[in-house]
Design a protein around this motif. Structure first.
Motif, PDB file in Angstrom:
ATOM      1  N   MET A 200       0.832  -1.209   0.000  1.00 49.22           N
ATOM      2  CA  MET A 200       0.000   0.000   0.000  1.00 49.22           C
ATOM      3  C   MET A 200       0.864   1.256   0.000  1.00 49.22           C
ATOM      4  SD  MET A 200      -2.950  -1.125   2.724  1.00 49.22           S
ATOM      5  CE  MET A 200      -3.691   0.506   2.685  1.00 49.22           C
ATOM      6  N   PHE A 201       1.935   1.239   0.769  1.00 42.45           N
ATOM      7  CA  PHE A 201       2.822   2.398   0.838  1.00 42.45           C
ATOM      8  C   PHE A 201       3.470   2.661  -0.523  1.00 42.45           C
ATOM      9  CE2 PHE A 201       7.185   3.947   1.437  1.00 42.45           C
ATOM     10  CZ  PHE A 201       6.912   5.175   2.016  1.00 42.45           C
ATOM     11  N   VAL A 202       3.943   1.566  -1.192  1.00 43.50           N
ATOM     12  CA  VAL A 202       4.585   1.741  -2.503  1.00 43.50           C
ATOM     13  C   VAL A 202       3.577   2.239  -3.532  1.00 43.50           C
ATOM     14  CG1 VAL A 202       5.697   0.508  -4.397  1.00 43.50           C
ATOM     15  CG2 VAL A 202       6.366   0.044  -2.039  1.00 43.50           C
ATOM     16  N   VAL A 203       2.374   1.665  -3.518  1.00 42.14           N
ATOM     17  CA  VAL A 203       1.347   2.089  -4.483  1.00 42.14           C
ATOM     18  C   VAL A 203       0.977   3.551  -4.278  1.00 42.14           C
ATOM     19  CG1 VAL A 203      -1.058   1.756  -5.160  1.00 42.14           C
ATOM     20  CG2 VAL A 203       0.432  -0.216  -4.844  1.00 42.14           C
ATOM     21  N   SER A 204       0.781   3.940  -3.009  1.00 41.07           N
ATOM     22  CA  SER A 204       0.411   5.332  -2.747  1.00 41.07           C
ATOM     23  C   SER A 204       1.559   6.277  -3.095  1.00 41.07           C
ATOM     24  CB  SER A 204       0.014   5.495  -1.286  1.00 41.07           C
ATOM     25  OG  SER A 204       1.115   5.165  -0.437  1.00 41.07           O
ATOM     26  N   LEU A 205       2.798   5.873  -2.812  1.00 40.57           N
ATOM     27  CA  LEU A 205       3.939   6.726  -3.127  1.00 40.57           C
ATOM     28  C   LEU A 205       4.091   6.898  -4.632  1.00 40.57           C
ATOM     29  CD1 LEU A 205       6.379   8.296  -2.078  1.00 40.57           C
ATOM     30  CD2 LEU A 205       7.699   6.185  -2.175  1.00 40.57           C
ATOM     31  N   VAL A 206       3.954   5.778  -5.384  1.00 38.84           N
ATOM     32  CA  VAL A 206       4.083   5.854  -6.835  1.00 38.84           C
ATOM     33  C   VAL A 206       2.952   6.681  -7.433  1.00 38.84           C
ATOM     34  CG1 VAL A 206       4.020   4.513  -8.973  1.00 38.84           C
ATOM     35  CG2 VAL A 206       5.386   3.723  -7.030  1.00 38.84           C
ATOM     36  N   SER A 207       1.718   6.453  -6.986  1.00 35.09           N
ATOM     37  CA  SER A 207       0.579   7.196  -7.546  1.00 35.09           C
ATOM     38  C   SER A 207       0.661   8.680  -7.218  1.00 35.09           C
ATOM     39  CB  SER A 207      -0.727   6.614  -7.022  1.00 35.09           C
ATOM     40  OG  SER A 207      -0.783   6.748  -5.605  1.00 35.09           O
ATOM     41  N   SER A 208       1.087   8.989  -5.970  1.00 32.07           N
ATOM     42  CA  SER A 208       1.217  10.404  -5.611  1.00 32.07           C
ATOM     43  C   SER A 208       2.365  11.058  -6.388  1.00 32.07           C
ATOM     44  CB  SER A 208       1.432  10.542  -4.110  1.00 32.07           C
ATOM     45  OG  SER A 208       2.630   9.889  -3.716  1.00 32.07           O
ATOM     46  N   SER A 209       3.450  10.306  -6.618  1.00 30.64           N
ATOM     47  CA  SER A 209       4.555  10.857  -7.405  1.00 30.64           C
ATOM     48  C   SER A 209       4.123  11.122  -8.845  1.00 30.64           C
ATOM     49  CB  SER A 209       5.748   9.898  -7.379  1.00 30.64           C
ATOM     50  OG  SER A 209       6.223   9.721  -6.057  1.00 30.64           O
ATOM     51  N   ILE A 210       3.330  10.182  -9.397  1.00 27.45           N
ATOM     52  CA  ILE A 210       2.828  10.382 -10.761  1.00 27.45           C
ATOM     53  C   ILE A 210       1.913  11.601 -10.814  1.00 27.45           C
ATOM     54  CG2 ILE A 210       1.369   9.399 -12.559  1.00 27.45           C
ATOM     55  CD1 ILE A 210       2.469   6.660 -11.801  1.00 27.45           C
ATOM     56  N   ALA A 211       1.028  11.733  -9.812  1.00 25.64           N
ATOM     57  CA  ALA A 211       0.143  12.892  -9.775  1.00 25.64           C
ATOM     58  C   ALA A 211       0.931  14.188  -9.660  1.00 25.64           C
ATOM     59  CB  ALA A 211      -0.837  12.754  -8.611  1.00 25.64           C
ATOM     60  N   LEU A 212       1.986  14.175  -8.822  1.00 24.51           N
ATOM     61  CA  LEU A 212       2.830  15.365  -8.674  1.00 24.51           C
ATOM     62  C   LEU A 212       3.544  15.692  -9.985  1.00 24.51           C
ATOM     63  CD1 LEU A 212       4.012  17.524  -6.836  1.00 24.51           C
ATOM     64  CD2 LEU A 212       5.800  15.901  -6.172  1.00 24.51           C
ATOM     65  N   ALA A 213       4.053  14.662 -10.660  1.00 31.44           N
ATOM     66  CA  ALA A 213       4.726  14.893 -11.947  1.00 31.44           C
ATOM     67  C   ALA A 213       3.760  15.448 -12.977  1.00 31.44           C
ATOM     68  CB  ALA A 213       5.350  13.594 -12.446  1.00 31.44           C
ATOM     69  N   LEU A 214       2.519  14.937 -12.977  1.00 32.51           N
ATOM     70  CA  LEU A 214       1.524  15.471 -13.903  1.00 32.51           C
ATOM     71  C   LEU A 214       1.204  16.924 -13.586  1.00 32.51           C
ATOM     72  CD1 LEU A 214      -0.958  12.459 -14.236  1.00 32.51           C
ATOM     73  CD2 LEU A 214       0.618  13.336 -15.960  1.00 32.51           C
ATOM     74  N   ARG A 215       1.102  17.255 -12.301  1.00 34.63           N
ATOM     75  CA  ARG A 215       0.832  18.644 -11.924  1.00 34.63           C
ATOM     76  C   ARG A 215       1.963  19.555 -12.391  1.00 34.63           C
ATOM     77  NH1 ARG A 215      -0.004  19.992  -6.122  1.00 34.63           N
ATOM     78  NH2 ARG A 215      -0.451  22.014  -7.068  1.00 34.63           N
ATOM     79  N   ARG A 216       3.185  19.110 -12.182  1.00 35.24           N
ATOM     80  CA  ARG A 216       4.317  19.930 -12.611  1.00 35.24           C
ATOM     81  C   ARG A 216       4.346  20.077 -14.127  1.00 35.24           C
ATOM     82  NH1 ARG A 216       9.250  17.781  -8.671  1.00 35.24           N
ATOM     83  NH2 ARG A 216       8.509  18.832  -6.758  1.00 35.24           N
ATOM     84  N   ALA A 217       4.037  18.977 -14.836  1.00 36.30           N
ATOM     85  CA  ALA A 217       4.017  19.059 -16.297  1.00 36.30           C
ATOM     86  C   ALA A 217       2.926  20.007 -16.781  1.00 36.30           C
ATOM     87  CB  ALA A 217       3.818  17.663 -16.893  1.00 36.30           C
ATOM     88  N   LEU A 218       1.754  19.934 -16.131  1.00 41.83           N
ATOM     89  CA  LEU A 218       0.682  20.858 -16.503  1.00 41.83           C
ATOM     90  C   LEU A 218       1.056  22.300 -16.206  1.00 41.83           C
ATOM     91  CD1 LEU A 218      -2.488  18.882 -15.320  1.00 41.83           C
ATOM     92  CD2 LEU A 218      -1.770  19.349 -17.665  1.00 41.83           C
ATOM     93  N   ALA A 219       1.697  22.520 -15.056  1.00 42.56           N
ATOM     94  CA  ALA A 219       2.117  23.881 -14.715  1.00 42.56           C
ATOM     95  C   ALA A 219       3.149  24.403 -15.706  1.00 42.56           C
ATOM     96  CB  ALA A 219       2.673  23.906 -13.289  1.00 42.56           C
ATOM     97  N   GLN A 220       4.101  23.536 -16.066  1.00 44.33           N
ATOM     98  CA  GLN A 220       5.100  23.955 -17.059  1.00 44.33           C
ATOM     99  C   GLN A 220       4.463  24.217 -18.419  1.00 44.33           C
ATOM    100  OE1 GLN A 220       8.076  20.898 -17.033  1.00 44.33           O
ATOM    101  NE2 GLN A 220       8.909  21.491 -15.029  1.00 44.33           N
ATOM    102  N   ALA A 221       3.505  23.371 -18.800  1.00 40.82           N
ATOM    103  CA  ALA A 221       2.822  23.584 -20.074  1.00 40.82           C
ATOM    104  C   ALA A 221       2.033  24.892 -20.058  1.00 40.82           C
ATOM    105  CB  ALA A 221       1.894  22.408 -20.380  1.00 40.82           C
ATOM    106  N   ALA A 222       1.359  25.165 -18.910  1.00 42.36           N
ATOM    107  CA  ALA A 222       0.621  26.427 -18.814  1.00 42.36           C
ATOM    108  C   ALA A 222       1.558  27.628 -18.863  1.00 42.36           C
ATOM    109  CB  ALA A 222      -0.199  26.444 -17.518  1.00 42.36           C
ATOM    110  N   ALA A 223       2.709  27.516 -18.159  1.00 40.03           N
ATOM    111  CA  ALA A 223       3.678  28.617 -18.191  1.00 40.03           C
ATOM    112  C   ALA A 223       4.250  28.802 -19.593  1.00 40.03           C
ATOM    113  CB  ALA A 223       4.794  28.355 -17.185  1.00 40.03           C
ATOM    114  N   SER A 224       4.541  27.678 -20.254  1.00 35.19           N
ATOM    115  CA  SER A 224       5.060  27.765 -21.622  1.00 35.19           C
ATOM    116  C   SER A 224       4.026  28.362 -22.562  1.00 35.19           C
ATOM    117  CB  SER A 224       5.482  26.375 -22.104  1.00 35.19           C
ATOM    118  OG  SER A 224       5.915  26.414 -23.442  1.00 35.19           O
ATOM    119  N   ASP A 225       2.769  27.951 -22.386  1.00 37.41           N
ATOM    120  CA  ASP A 225       1.710  28.511 -23.217  1.00 37.41           C
ATOM    121  C   ASP A 225       1.554  30.003 -22.958  1.00 37.41           C
ATOM    122  OD1 ASP A 225      -0.729  28.072 -24.991  1.00 37.41           O
ATOM    123  OD2 ASP A 225      -1.631  28.982 -23.222  1.00 37.41           O
ATOM    124  N   ARG A 226       1.676  30.412 -21.692  1.00 37.68           N
ATOM    125  CA  ARG A 226       1.581  31.835 -21.363  1.00 37.68           C
ATOM    126  C   ARG A 226       2.730  32.611 -21.990  1.00 37.68           C
ATOM    127  NH1 ARG A 226       3.285  34.723 -16.135  1.00 37.68           N
ATOM    128  NH2 ARG A 226       2.271  36.756 -16.285  1.00 37.68           N
TER     129      ARG A 226
END
Length: 378
Positions: A55-81
């Motif tokens: 459970m710890f590994v699954v939650s850590l991996v899923s949260s890391s993926i979610a964090l990476a997606l958030r950062r990618a979206l933020a970078q894409a929004a900044a790049s688009d801006r």
């Protein structure tokens, strides 16, 4: 519920440490609330540690993926801006025709980017200093400098910005801001010639008000403005070259026309003079007095025409050299036209020239000699 809580934590935080801590806390809470014995962290089943690890590994991996997606979206929004602002700046600069409009576009975009007023310092015609000219805001308004930014320095030195980075902080506790140097010309001149400095755009804010991405975007805005300035100056140079070429063409046409105008009376004078010389050399009166008088009058008329042409050339030279001085007096326009007709009378015998007099006396304040010459030319 457990995975959802981990994802919420990943959604509202930006660090992997928070993901690690939230995953561990979620496993502990799951054990405390849902695993027998409840409300206790003790374990009665040997399979629980393995399940908790998974459970710890699954939650850590899923949260890391979610964090990476958030950062990618933020970078894409900044790049688009950034892309949108650069394209918008480019469109604004393409519609600019002179330096003032280009500076207005750059300052407005920088004010929108930073949310702070922007002061434009331009070169002083009498020295090396840069003086504040106007203050711009995000809505594109221009105001007096000290109305919106009284804390800005009263002048800057252009040579101080040659060879420095694009953005430099002006030292001193009284004056703060982010200073962006605007240069023009080729790369060699821009790296070591104070004359290439057009001005400085000063953002009225603390140096750390802009992030790294925003500073990069400010760099791009100024670079686009510099290209627009180079393009505008190149257009002005091309227009000046076209005007010079047109002037040279007009000058060449004028010389050809003058050559033709001079050749005709000179040929007539030369021919009439030859006839009179032949008449005198034979010793016999071949031509009667009236014919000789006509030849002399023709020579005199052609000489007067040559004199008027030379006067035209002198007038053109004086006009180009700025040495033409007018001696104006009140004259009747009918008298000027009548005097001009006396000079052009021999040249218009084969034409139908009509003159309509004024109903009432028309007094004009002109240089009579030049006005007569003008009417003769027409």
């Amino acid at each position: 519920v457990y995975v959802f809580a981990v994802q919420l934590c990943a959604f509202f935080t930006w660090s992997r440490l928070y993901c690690l801590l939230s995953s561990a806390a979620a496993v502990a809470l799951y054990n405390f609330l849902f695993v027998d014995p409840r409300y206790s962290l003790s374990l009665i089943d040997r399979g629980y540690p393995g399940m908790f690890f998974i459970m710890f590994v699954v939650s850590l991996v899923s949260s890391s993926i979610a964090l990476a997606l958030r950062r990618a979206l933020a970078q894409a929004a900044a790049s688009d801006r950034r892309t949108h602002m650069v394209l918008e700046t480019n469109r604004m600069l393409q519609r600019c025709a002179d330096e003032q409009q280009i500076v207005h576009a750059m300052a407005t975009q920088l004010a929108r980017l930073s949310g702070c007023p922007v002061v434009w310092y331009s070169a002083d015609a009498e020295g090396d200093d840069l003086l504040p000219r106007s203050t711009y805001t995000a809505v594109g308004d221009a105001a007096p400098v000290h109305e919106l930014a009284p804390q800005m320095p009263p002048r800057l030195s252009a040579s101080a910005y040659v060879g420095t980075p694009l953005d430099a902080t002006f030292g001193g506790s009284a004056f703060y801001g982010i200073y962006l140097t605007v240069r023009t010309g080729d790369g060699f001149a821009r790296s070591g010639d104070p004359a290439s400095v057009v001005g400085v755009l000063a953002i009225v804010a603390e140096p750390d008000v802009l992030t790294h991405e925003e500073r990069t975007l400010a760099d791009a805005i100024v670079s686009e403005g510099e290209l627009a300035l180079d393009r505008a100056r190149a257009m002005e140079a091309r227009e000046e070259a076209a005007v010079l070429a047109k002037n040279e063409q007009l000058r060449a046409n004028l010389l050809r026309s003058i050559s033709h105008d001079l050749r005709t009376p000179l040929t007539s004078i030369s021919g009439n003079a030859d006839v009179l010389l032949d008449q005198g050399s034979t010793g016999t009166a071949v031509l009667d007095a009236q014919t000789r008088r006509g030849l002399l009058l023709s020579i005199r008329s052609d000489a007067l025409w040559l004199n008027a042409t030379v006067e035209n050339l002198l007038a053109i030279t004086k006009l180009e050299g700025g040495g033409m001085r007018l001696s104006t007096t009140l004259e009747l326009m009918d008298d000027i036209v009548e005097e001009a007709l006396r000079h052009v009378n021999p040249a218009v015998r084969e034409h139908d020239l009509k003159v309509v007099a004024c109903d009432e006396p028309a007094l004009v304040n002109v240089d009579a000699r030049l006005m007569v010459q003008l009417v003769v030319n027409l």
